[in-house]
Write an enzyme that holds these catalytic residues in place. Structure first.
Site, PDB file in Angstrom:
ATOM      1  N   CYS A   2       5.608  12.443   9.040  1.00 54.50           N
ATOM      2  CA  CYS A   2       5.728  13.280  10.258  1.00 54.50           C
ATOM      3  C   CYS A   2       4.420  13.826  10.365  1.00 54.50           C
ATOM      4  CB  CYS A   2       6.668  14.554   9.852  1.00 54.50           C
ATOM      5  SG  CYS A   2       8.231  14.049   9.193  1.00 54.50           S
ATOM      6  N   ARG A  27       3.055   7.257  12.909  1.00 54.89           N
ATOM      7  CA  ARG A  27       3.800   7.441  11.651  1.00 54.89           C
ATOM      8  C   ARG A  27       5.201   7.201  11.730  1.00 54.89           C
ATOM      9  NH1 ARG A  27       1.634  11.746   8.435  1.00 54.89           N
ATOM     10  NH2 ARG A  27      -0.481  11.683   8.416  1.00 54.89           N
ATOM     11  N   TRP A  74      10.619  12.889  11.205  1.00 51.43           N
ATOM     12  CA  TRP A  74      11.426  11.813  10.769  1.00 51.43           C
ATOM     13  C   TRP A  74      12.513  12.389   9.877  1.00 51.43           C
ATOM     14  CZ3 TRP A  74      10.763   6.542  11.429  1.00 51.43           C
ATOM     15  CH2 TRP A  74      11.519   5.483  10.641  1.00 51.43           C
ATOM     16  N   ASN A  98       6.230  18.909   6.691  1.00 50.33           N
ATOM     17  CA  ASN A  98       6.321  17.672   6.169  1.00 50.33           C
ATOM     18  C   ASN A  98       6.881  17.599   4.825  1.00 50.33           C
ATOM     19  OD1 ASN A  98       5.422  16.748   8.621  1.00 50.33           O
ATOM     20  ND2 ASN A  98       3.264  16.161   7.733  1.00 50.33           N
ATOM     21  N   GLY A  99       7.728  16.577   4.294  1.00 50.00           N
ATOM     22  CA  GLY A  99       8.154  16.723   2.816  1.00 50.00           C
ATOM     23  C   GLY A  99       9.604  16.723   2.810  1.00 50.00           C
ATOM     24  N   GLU A 478       1.866  -5.977 -12.915  1.00 46.51           N
ATOM     25  CA  GLU A 478       1.220  -5.541 -11.781  1.00 46.51           C
ATOM     26  C   GLU A 478       0.107  -4.668 -12.312  1.00 46.51           C
ATOM     27  OE1 GLU A 478       0.386  -3.795  -8.054  1.00 46.51           O
ATOM     28  OE2 GLU A 478       1.123  -5.624  -8.938  1.00 46.51           O
ATOM     29  N   LYS A 482      -3.720  -5.726 -10.911  1.00 51.73           N
ATOM     30  CA  LYS A 482      -4.448  -4.866 -10.430  1.00 51.73           C
ATOM     31  C   LYS A 482      -6.000  -4.864 -10.931  1.00 51.73           C
ATOM     32  CE  LYS A 482      -2.577  -3.274  -6.822  1.00 51.73           C
ATOM     33  NZ  LYS A 482      -2.046  -4.590  -6.992  1.00 51.73           N
ATOM     34  N   GLU A 485      -7.763  -8.171  -9.807  1.00 46.21           N
ATOM     35  CA  GLU A 485      -8.146  -8.076  -8.548  1.00 46.21           C
ATOM     36  C   GLU A 485      -9.563  -7.227  -8.192  1.00 46.21           C
ATOM     37  OE1 GLU A 485      -4.305  -8.261  -5.602  1.00 46.21           O
ATOM     38  OE2 GLU A 485      -4.463  -6.476  -6.959  1.00 46.21           O
ATOM     39  N   HIS A 501       4.984 -13.835 -30.039  1.00 44.35           N
ATOM     40  CA  HIS A 501       5.080 -15.074 -29.726  1.00 44.35           C
ATOM     41  C   HIS A 501       3.690 -15.647 -29.299  1.00 44.35           C
ATOM     42  CE1 HIS A 501       9.155 -14.887 -30.726  1.00 44.35           C
ATOM     43  NE2 HIS A 501       9.369 -13.827 -29.927  1.00 44.35           N
ATOM     44  N   LYS A 600      -5.929  -9.387   2.825  1.00 40.32           N
ATOM     45  CA  LYS A 600      -4.818  -8.461   2.717  1.00 40.32           C
ATOM     46  C   LYS A 600      -3.516  -9.105   3.043  1.00 40.32           C
ATOM     47  CE  LYS A 600      -3.145  -4.282   2.508  1.00 40.32           C
ATOM     48  NZ  LYS A 600      -2.909  -3.867   1.089  1.00 40.32           N
TER      49      LYS A 600
END
Length: 605
Positions: A2, A27, A74, A98-99, A478, A482, A485, A501, A600
């Site tokens: 928001c 937003r 929102w 907001n929140g 992941e 990171k 990357e 293993h 991207k």
């Protein structure tokens, strides 16, 4: 996501409030409103729908004020309508927010017991009522604000007007961003630099827990404990505000810190906080689904792999997750009743789009989980399941990843409820757990100091291993991705049970072993794997919670994340691995936001 704007101005602020809100339309929102000091009181103008509807209200009922606040909402608690639109008012207090306030139900019941009457279904009105109750008890505005903030659980950014204090706007932030803008004889509050960009280029970024009072030409800032503090003023060009790094060195770390907001706003598409129910957007019926097939690439593949555990354990749905480029070429056997879900930040990833189209050609029902809601996947899939991460500039995905995990976990809960696998009480409990995620993700960012101290050790390594069990295994994959990357260090993620293993052959004193180990049902098994590493002289870095830290092996470095329910642990433990990769890359002098050879969005095969 928001939008917030507040102005203490020298001239009428209505048009400028609207101008700022228009800059924040990206937003997403479903209602808008402004409020201003008029005479001895505060008046509001609100409308459901777009800002154009609010402008029509203002044309019929102008609002002439030199001090005011504005908001694009929102919906989280309560449907999109005028009574639920911001600003909210209680007695002498008018505010925008907001929140998500997690404990709003308990606070509302307490306030109603004292005779207070609520006009809306929102959690936000609780904040206004609390502040007003303290004002009525004789507290000064800042005292009333501080005592209210101390009672709130959740994430928020606030802008507040108080009748009788006509040249004052109060603000506060926890988990959601808020900035102060310094003008010439005017002051501003905004949800980001873009909000105040048309009016000033002198920006103060409030830090976590800060609250502030602005008047005609000054700001008084206090930290979470109520101590007066000074925050630096930064110069920000209006044209750069949309993609401005804020108070951060790189876009990547800025976007890591935006994850509580991204998580919260993604949840709003799936969760009704008032009823405690979780739904699949588009009125999708999971009862007709016999199997789930998820296709994705890169980070999105790992987000989907995390969700697989929840779809199968909680919803009882067989779930296959496959790299889109492999899926599309191996001529997979699919069966009627299979739901194919494509996961992509951009909605344009070539291999994922091709896999989605292949599934459609076989007559499967399809869904797209995307951050770009007008993308090709969003348009071509049978149903759109959105994420709301906002713009992500850094090439290495962070908030897009956690938004995907958020959406997928919520969908798994929705599937479990629709299929009768959980009771109504269990659904309400899991909804509350999901609501806790934005706050706990915010708290997980507190590990940054510990991570920064460890970064030089890892930056010297040639190889790094990441280990995890259950949903922490894909998070380990992941984490390794990171690090690869953005720091160019060779890293591999493994399910911890696979250590013996083969990967254990790599363990020596020069190879950091990063073990993601919340104190869950699999914790003892993970501790056993740690013991195997320590026995071979490996350097263990354990990412765990307070209970798990008590079992850390001697000599291990420990990063302590917040204690949380296992459902949302992949979200809470994501920020530590992202921050670790980021600070290692900074140590090595790498180009964090634009790592070599990467784009991207991969829109070619």
């Amino acid at each position: 996501m928001c939008g917030i704007i507040g102005i203490v101005g020298k001239s009428s602020v209505s048009e400028r409030l609207i101008e700022s809100l228009k800059r924040l339309e990206y937003r997403g929102y479903d209602s808008a409103g402004i409020a201003g000091v008029v005479g001895s009181g505060v008046e509001r103008r609100r409308a459901k729908g777009k800002i154009k509807a609010l402008e029509e209200v203002l044309a019929a009922e102008p609002l002439t004020a030199t001090v005011g606040i504005g908001h694009t909402r929102w919906a989280t608690h309560g449907v999109p309508n005028v009574p639920n639109a911001h600003p909210h008012k209680a007695g002498k207090v008018t505010l925008v927010h907001n929140g998500i306030i997690e404990n709003f139900a308990e606070l509302k019941a307490e306030l109603q017991a004292t005779g207070r009457i609520f006009e809306s279904e929102t959690d936000t009105e609780v904040i206004a009522q609390l502040i007003d109750s303290r004002i009525a008890a004789g507290d000064a505005p800042l005292v009333a604000l501080k005592s209210t903030l101390d009672r709130l659980t959740g994430a928020f950014a606030l802008a507040v007007l108080i009748e009788g204090h006509d040249r004052l706007v109060l603000g506060a932030r926890r988990g959601s961003p808020l900035v102060v803008g310094e003008g010439d004889g005017e002051m501003f509050l905004g949800s980001d630099a873009l909000a105040v960009g048309p009016f000033t280029n002198r920006i103060i970024y409030l830090e976590e827990g800060d609250f502030v009072a602005i008047d005609d030409d000054s700001s008084r800032i206090f930290d979470a404990d109520g101590n007066a503090v000074s925050r630096p003023v930064k110069l920000v060009s209006a044209s750069a505000a949309l993609v401005e790094k804020g108070n951060h060195r790189h876009f990547m770390v800025k976007e890591i810190y935006e994850q509580p907001d991204a998580c919260q706003h993604t949840l709003t598409a799936y969760l009704d906080a008032v009823s405690g129910t979780v739904k699949a957007p588009g009125d999708f019926d999971f009862k007709a689904v016999e199997r789930v097939q998820i296709v994705a690439c890169g980070t999105a593949f790992y987000a989907a792999s995390i969700a697989r555990y929840t779809f199968e354990r909680l919803a009882g749905l067989p779930c296959d997750v496959e790299i889109a480029s492999e899926f599309r070429y191996r001529e997979p056997a699919v069966t009627p009743g299979t739901l194919a879900i494509a996961v992509s930040q951009s909605g344009e990833t070539a291999d994922t789009l091709a896999a989605l189209r292949w599934c459609q050609s076989k007559g499967l029902k399809t869904a797209a989980i995307v951050n770009s809601h007008e993308s090709t996947m969003a348009r071509e899939a049978d149903v759109l399941w959105p994420t709301h991460a906002g713009p992500e500039i850094g090439v290495a995905s962070t908030k897009a990843f956690t938004s995907q995990v958020t959406a997928l976990l919520a969908l798994a809960v929705a599937a479990a409820a629709a299929r009768g696998r959980i009771t109504e009480d269990q659904e309400h409990h899991l909804a509350r757990v999901l609501l806790e995620a934005p706050r706990l993700v915010g708290e997980s960012l507190d590990v940054e100091a510990a991570v920064t101290a460890l970064a030089p050790k890892i930056a010297r390594a040639r190889d790094v291993l990441y280990l995890g069990r259950g949903p922490m295994a894909p998070l380990a994959y992941e984490g390794a991705l990171k690090l690869k990357e953005i720091s160019y260090i060779h890293a591999e993620g493994y399910a911890a049970g696979e250590l013996k293993h083969g990967p254990i052959a790599l363990v020596d004193e020069h190879t950091p072993i990063i073990i993601i180990a919340p104190s869950d049902a699999l914790f003892e098994k993970t501790v056993s794997n740690m013991s195997e590493v320590v026995a071979r002289g490996g350097h263990v870095i354990m990412i765990t919670d307070e209970a798990g830290a008590r079992h850390a092996p001697e000599g291990a470095d420990v990063i302590i994340a917040p204690t949380c329910d296992p459902l949302i642990a992949p979200l809470v433990f994501a920020a530590p691995i992202q921050l670790l990769a980021y600070h290692v890359a900074v140590q090595k002098g790498a180009d964090v936001d634009q790592p070599r050879n990467l784009a991207k969005s991969v829109t070619v095969e």
